[in-house]
Design a protein around this motif. Structure first.
Motif, PDB file in Angstrom:
ATOM      1  N   CYS A 146      10.508  -9.537  -9.620  1.00  0.00           N
ATOM      2  CA  CYS A 146       9.140  -8.913  -9.713  1.00  0.00           C
ATOM      3  C   CYS A 146       9.229  -8.242  -8.631  1.00  0.00           C
ATOM      4  N   CYS A 147       9.634  -9.032  -7.350  1.00  0.00           N
ATOM      5  CA  CYS A 147       9.117  -7.941  -6.392  1.00  0.00           C
ATOM      6  C   CYS A 147      10.170  -7.066  -5.982  1.00  0.00           C
ATOM      7  N   GLN A 148      11.906  -7.778  -6.303  1.00  0.00           N
ATOM      8  CA  GLN A 148      12.859  -6.531  -5.890  1.00  0.00           C
ATOM      9  C   GLN A 148      12.828  -5.198  -6.765  1.00  0.00           C
ATOM     10  N   GLY A 149      12.787  -5.922  -8.316  1.00  0.00           N
ATOM     11  CA  GLY A 149      12.301  -5.095  -9.430  1.00  0.00           C
ATOM     12  C   GLY A 149      11.468  -3.796  -9.228  1.00  0.00           C
ATOM     13  N   ALA A 150       9.881  -4.196  -8.869  1.00  0.00           N
ATOM     14  CA  ALA A 150       9.376  -2.975  -8.629  1.00  0.00           C
ATOM     15  C   ALA A 150       9.804  -2.415  -7.789  1.00  0.00           C
ATOM     16  N   ALA A 151       9.938  -3.180  -6.570  1.00  0.00           N
ATOM     17  CA  ALA A 151      10.691  -2.123  -5.508  1.00  0.00           C
ATOM     18  C   ALA A 151      11.472  -0.514  -5.482  1.00  0.00           C
ATOM     19  N   LEU A 152      12.634  -1.348  -6.693  1.00  0.00           N
ATOM     20  CA  LEU A 152      13.806  -0.093  -6.850  1.00  0.00           C
ATOM     21  C   LEU A 152      13.034   0.611  -7.675  1.00  0.00           C
ATOM     22  N   LEU A 153      12.190   0.242  -8.928  1.00  0.00           N
ATOM     23  CA  LEU A 153      11.730   1.090  -9.358  1.00  0.00           C
ATOM     24  C   LEU A 153      11.009   2.217  -9.485  1.00  0.00           C
ATOM     25  N   ALA A 154       9.922   1.496  -7.927  1.00  0.00           N
ATOM     26  CA  ALA A 154       9.163   2.286  -7.394  1.00  0.00           C
ATOM     27  C   ALA A 154       9.811   3.710  -5.982  1.00  0.00           C
ATOM     28  N   ASP A 155      11.507   3.549  -6.112  1.00  0.00           N
ATOM     29  CA  ASP A 155      11.732   3.758  -5.308  1.00  0.00           C
ATOM     30  C   ASP A 155      11.805   3.635  -3.743  1.00  0.00           C
ATOM     31  N   ALA A 156      11.774   2.504  -3.843  1.00  0.00           N
ATOM     32  CA  ALA A 156      11.371   1.807  -2.006  1.00  0.00           C
ATOM     33  C   ALA A 156      12.587   2.070  -1.651  1.00  0.00           C
ATOM     34  N   GLU A 157      12.700   2.099  -0.080  1.00  0.00           N
ATOM     35  CA  GLU A 157      13.904   1.895   0.987  1.00  0.00           C
ATOM     36  C   GLU A 157      14.614   0.693   0.418  1.00  0.00           C
ATOM     37  N   PRO A 158      16.068   1.238   0.653  1.00  0.00           N
ATOM     38  CA  PRO A 158      16.600  -0.560   0.601  1.00  0.00           C
ATOM     39  C   PRO A 158      15.750  -1.406   1.285  1.00  0.00           C
ATOM     40  N   GLU A 159      15.698  -1.237   2.544  1.00  0.00           N
ATOM     41  CA  GLU A 159      15.247  -2.237   3.233  1.00  0.00           C
ATOM     42  C   GLU A 159      13.991  -2.907   2.742  1.00  0.00           C
ATOM     43  N   HIS A 160      12.964  -2.370   2.049  1.00  0.00           N
ATOM     44  CA  HIS A 160      12.271  -2.757   1.840  1.00  0.00           C
ATOM     45  C   HIS A 160      12.073  -3.247   0.369  1.00  0.00           C
ATOM     46  N   VAL A 161      13.243  -2.626  -0.424  1.00  0.00           N
ATOM     47  CA  VAL A 161      13.669  -3.593  -1.074  1.00  0.00           C
ATOM     48  C   VAL A 161      13.839  -5.086  -0.541  1.00  0.00           C
ATOM     49  N   ALA A 162      15.124  -4.888  -0.423  1.00  0.00           N
ATOM     50  CA  ALA A 162      15.927  -6.074   0.477  1.00  0.00           C
ATOM     51  C   ALA A 162      15.030  -7.702   0.870  1.00  0.00           C
ATOM     52  N   ALA A 163      13.832  -6.378   1.419  1.00  0.00           N
ATOM     53  CA  ALA A 163      12.617  -7.958   2.747  1.00  0.00           C
ATOM     54  C   ALA A 163      11.926  -8.182   1.165  1.00  0.00           C
ATOM     55  N   LEU A 164      11.782  -7.292   0.269  1.00  0.00           N
ATOM     56  CA  LEU A 164      10.571  -7.941  -0.762  1.00  0.00           C
ATOM     57  C   LEU A 164      11.542  -8.843  -1.485  1.00  0.00           C
ATOM     58  N   GLY A 165      13.018  -8.654  -2.310  1.00  0.00           N
ATOM     59  CA  GLY A 165      13.253  -9.904  -2.933  1.00  0.00           C
ATOM     60  C   GLY A 165      13.321 -11.513  -2.172  1.00  0.00           C
ATOM     61  N   ALA A 166      13.995 -11.432  -0.857  1.00  0.00           N
ATOM     62  CA  ALA A 166      13.706 -12.173  -0.093  1.00  0.00           C
ATOM     63  C   ALA A 166      12.273 -12.785  -0.002  1.00  0.00           C
ATOM     64  N   TYR A 167      11.116 -11.911  -0.045  1.00  0.00           N
ATOM     65  CA  TYR A 167       9.800 -12.569   0.273  1.00  0.00           C
ATOM     66  C   TYR A 167       9.901 -13.383  -1.232  1.00  0.00           C
ATOM     67  N   GLY A 168      10.053 -12.959  -2.327  1.00  0.00           N
ATOM     68  CA  GLY A 168       9.872 -13.387  -3.519  1.00  0.00           C
ATOM     69  C   GLY A 168      11.081 -14.596  -3.749  1.00  0.00           C
ATOM     70  N   THR A 169      12.339 -14.798  -3.129  1.00  0.00           N
ATOM     71  CA  THR A 169      13.129 -16.229  -3.481  1.00  0.00           C
ATOM     72  C   THR A 169      12.109 -17.207  -2.501  1.00  0.00           C
ATOM     73  N   SER A 170      11.792 -17.142  -1.900  1.00  0.00           N
ATOM     74  CA  SER A 170      11.506 -18.015  -0.377  1.00  0.00           C
ATOM     75  C   SER A 170       9.825 -18.267  -1.038  1.00  0.00           C
ATOM     76  N   LEU A 171       9.328 -17.430  -1.187  1.00  0.00           N
ATOM     77  CA  LEU A 171       8.412 -17.617  -2.511  1.00  0.00           C
ATOM     78  C   LEU A 171       8.200 -18.593  -3.763  1.00  0.00           C
ATOM     79  N   GLY A 172       8.825 -18.089  -4.523  1.00  0.00           N
ATOM     80  CA  GLY A 172       9.570 -19.209  -5.233  1.00  0.00           C
ATOM     81  C   GLY A 172       9.806 -20.209  -4.678  1.00  0.00           C
ATOM     82  N   LEU A 173      10.419 -21.046  -3.933  1.00  0.00           N
ATOM     83  CA  LEU A 173      10.500 -21.836  -3.985  1.00  0.00           C
ATOM     84  C   LEU A 173       9.666 -22.491  -3.027  1.00  0.00           C
ATOM     85  N   ALA A 174       8.435 -21.985  -2.251  1.00  0.00           N
ATOM     86  CA  ALA A 174       7.337 -23.120  -1.750  1.00  0.00           C
ATOM     87  C   ALA A 174       6.735 -23.094  -2.518  1.00  0.00           C
TER      88      ALA A 174
END
Lengths: 324, 324
Positions: free
Chosen positions: B181-209
């Protein structure tokens, strides 16, 4: 090993079929061990591969038959077909298909459910990268049709359907996929619009002829196959065209309820099979299959005269000529 | 009506969520009557809609947040989520989910199987028209992860998993979808690569929590909910993190086999719940959830300071702060 290997209609597309068989066996790579085992089980005897054969032959009528892209469509539609069989076998509580144990019988309903989901996902992943949105839409529409057809079956009232309702069900469950193979491949290969339409019409008629023939074999097949490949639909109370015609031919209004009732005794099943066979309903259904065969062949007249067109005609002959 | 409507993290994306709810209710249009009824049943109380909220918020970090395209991704991933729940409920023989009867309970396993296939097909049809192949691939990878996670569950041996095996399972079954959800949306909206990565990491940790918190609530929730929302995993013999920690904390080696054994008596179930609650395993699992929460929040530091970032932090707080 394909069944029907004696058939000549494979000849023009042997190379593509060989590559497809290799790719199908490779679908499990990287997946869960149980998924890999199920893929090996499903694709080590891949059956007649009629659907991919239709894809490869139909693509030859295009101007740009890109081999890789056409292979992706063929694999995608064969995976859609396989996934829907794996799920149908759960619903039908089927233990064998083409003399091979089903996934639900080899593992469990739960495993078969997930394996089907996996195969659908692989199918869509292949479809999604096809270069034409309208072909992707055809793949999706085909899955919706399969789901509609299957929902028709599981929510059907226990009464004899009309001929039209029967034809609608087999169009959704069988013919839509045949049409998608022919029409999708032609579109993908940039065939002329009239050739795309002709191949779509051919595929639909071919699919209807195929399914009616299957349903004829289910009531008229060799007695030695009774309970295996013969009498299965009747045992389930699933009314097919020869049964619908048998009720019409005999004028016996008690026959419909007997046909659709579940949990028949073996005696009742044999008695019903005898009545249906004696009624003339089987011959009438066979003629209906032959008329769809003729429609399929007639549609081919719009195509240029090529070996691939001959092969498509042979497939139509093969489909109604199957003895089993 | 969404649950948690008091939460402020919905505020920046209320308009998109409203439109999404309308579209979800419309998914059945044109389909079989039973599918339409199932869609109404599933989406008239759509739950917390955390996943689409993550999509809409994450897309705001892009440079080209095209509303229509982002809505398609949100709907696609919510349909993937719903389809997998419908199929999981068959496998788990679940009668209710969030106090609402499941599709298998309302209709039948057969209907639920086909409704799930339908929803997956709708999800893929939406994903297939997304303008970026890498985002389509993320949707497909997410479904493969869900299937892998579910196959892990149904083929699991009856023994206590390691903490790592547990974390792998919940990453596949829960966190991969949050990350998508986080990474796909950021990619789709042409976010900066580091923001895409940060949102992907956020999503994974959030899902585990999120999943660990769910599993904590299953053993530590209110006794009044016993058998409904409390003790379900334990009753199934599905070992979760608080149970794994409880075995470790007590050093009682007989506890593992008791936890994973199926068909427990109500007395044994209550006894085991008491042992697990008294062991300190629940607190340790809660701390593990909080550490994933902290990882999620830390990942947000790479993003620009905006109301959407505050909302993502609030979602992380909400996920671990749920009473239920």
């Amino acid at each position: 090993m394909r069944g029907a290997t004696h058939s000549t209609f494979y000849a023009p597309v042997e190379a593509e079929l060989h590559e497809l068989e290799r790719r199908l066996l490779d679908v499990g790579r990287g997946g869960h061990a149980t998924f890999q085992a199920a893929v090996r089980h499903l694709f080590s005897s891949p059956g007649k591969l009629l659907r991919p054969t239709l894809v490869f032959l139909s693509a030859r009528f295009g101007t740009v038959p890109d081999r890789e892209i056409v292979l992706n469509l063929a694999q995608s539609l064969e995976l859609v077909h396989t996934a829907s069989l794996v799920h149908d076998d759960i619903v039908d509580r089927a233990d064998v298909r083409r003399n091979v144990p089903t996934v639900n019988a080899m593992w469990s309903d739960d495993v078969a459910l997930i394996v089907g989901d996996y195969l659908f996902a692989k199918a869509y992943a292949l479809a999604a990268v096809l270069p034409k949105p309208e072909v992707i839409a055809i793949v999706a529409q085909t899955v919706f049709a399969l789901c509609d057809g299957e929902l028709n079956e599981v929510t059907m009232e226990r009464r004899l359907p009309t001929e039209d309702a029967y034809l609608e069900r087999i169009e959704l469950k069988t013919a839509s996929l045949y049409a998608a193979c022919c029409q999708g491949a032609a579109l993908l290969a940039d065939a002329e619009p009239e050739h795309v339409a002709a191949l779509g019409a051919y595929g639909t008629s071919l699919g209807l002829a195929f399914q009616i023939t299957d349903d004829v074999l289910d009531v008229a097949g060799d007695e030695a196959d009774f309970g295996k490949t013969v009498g299965r639909e009747l045992a389930e109370g699933m009314a097919t065209l020869p049964m619908i015609y048998a009720v019409d031919e005999t004028g016996d209004r008690s026959l419909g309820p007997r046909i659709v009732s579940p949990g028949k005794s073996p005696e009742e099943l044999r008695e019903l099979l005898r009545i249906i066979r004696d009624s003339g309903g089987v011959e009438r259904a066979r003629e209906r299959a032959l008329s769809f065969h003729d429609d399929a062949v007639a549609a081919l007249a719009a195509l240029p005269d090529r070996p691939e067109r001959d092969a498509l005609r042979e497939i139509a002959d093969f489909v109604v000529g199957r003895v089993r």
